[in-house]
Write a protein that holds these residues in place. Structure first.
Motif, mmCIF file in Angstrom:
data_model
loop_
_atom_site.group_PDB
_atom_site.id
_atom_site.type_symbol
_atom_site.label_atom_id
_atom_site.label_comp_id
_atom_site.label_asym_id
_atom_site.label_seq_id
_atom_site.Cartn_x
_atom_site.Cartn_y
_atom_site.Cartn_z
ATOM 1 N N PHE A 1 -21.742 100.305 7.365
ATOM 2 C CA PHE A 1 -23.004 100.799 6.844
ATOM 3 C C PHE A 1 -23.982 100.884 8.005
ATOM 4 N N ALA B 1 -29.567 109.726 2.500
ATOM 5 C CA ALA B 1 -29.479 109.138 3.840
ATOM 6 C C ALA B 1 -29.555 110.244 4.883
ATOM 7 N N GLU C 1 -27.860 101.404 8.960
ATOM 8 C CA GLU C 1 -29.261 101.433 8.545
ATOM 9 C C GLU C 1 -30.026 102.286 9.555
ATOM 10 N N TRP D 1 -23.040 105.225 4.488
ATOM 11 C CA TRP D 1 -21.720 104.611 4.323
ATOM 12 C C TRP D 1 -20.758 105.390 5.199
ATOM 13 N N ARG E 1 -29.352 104.507 3.757
ATOM 14 C CA ARG E 1 -28.212 103.710 4.212
ATOM 15 C C ARG E 1 -26.984 104.606 4.219
#
Length: 114
Positions: A70, A95, A72, A59, A57
């Motif tokens: 955010f 991520a 995904e 940020w 994820r």
């Protein structure tokens, strides 16, 4: 009986206009390790940055804006400059992100190399 088919007149300029399509963006993978400092990306005025979540994820915040975003895996975002982005992994999991500068922009985005 013979038949004659007239072909459209050949125009080299018209052919060049049709064939001069912009090249697809060149993507770069960006790894964002968990619990590491944020990665800063500068998007100059008129430039456009394409982002795509690849894992974990991501940020993302933009200086001067109150909201955080955010991304995904599979989510996409386009950012038009001027903007200063701060990117990082959210939580305890690394991520991954793909970044590309949209083609045809005059100024280069700083903070990643396509």
């Amino acid at each position: 009986m013979n038949s004659l088919t007239l072909l459209p007149r050949f125009s080299p300029l018209a052919w060049l206009r049709r064939s001069a399509r912009p090249a697809p963006p060149r993507w770069r993978e960006l790894s964002l390790p968990a619990r590491q400092p944020v990665h800063v990306v500068e998007v100059p005025r008129g430039a456009r940055l394409l982002l795509q979540g690849r894992g974990g994820r991501v940020w993302l915040t933009c200086d001067g804006r109150p909201d955080d975003l955010f991304l995904e895996a599979g989510a996409q975002l386009a950012v038009t400059g001027p903007a200063r982005l701060r990117l990082g992994a959210y939580g305890d999991v690394d991520a991954r992100l793909r970044c590309a500068q949209a083609t045809g922009n005059a100024q280069a985005v700083r903070g990643f190399s396509p």
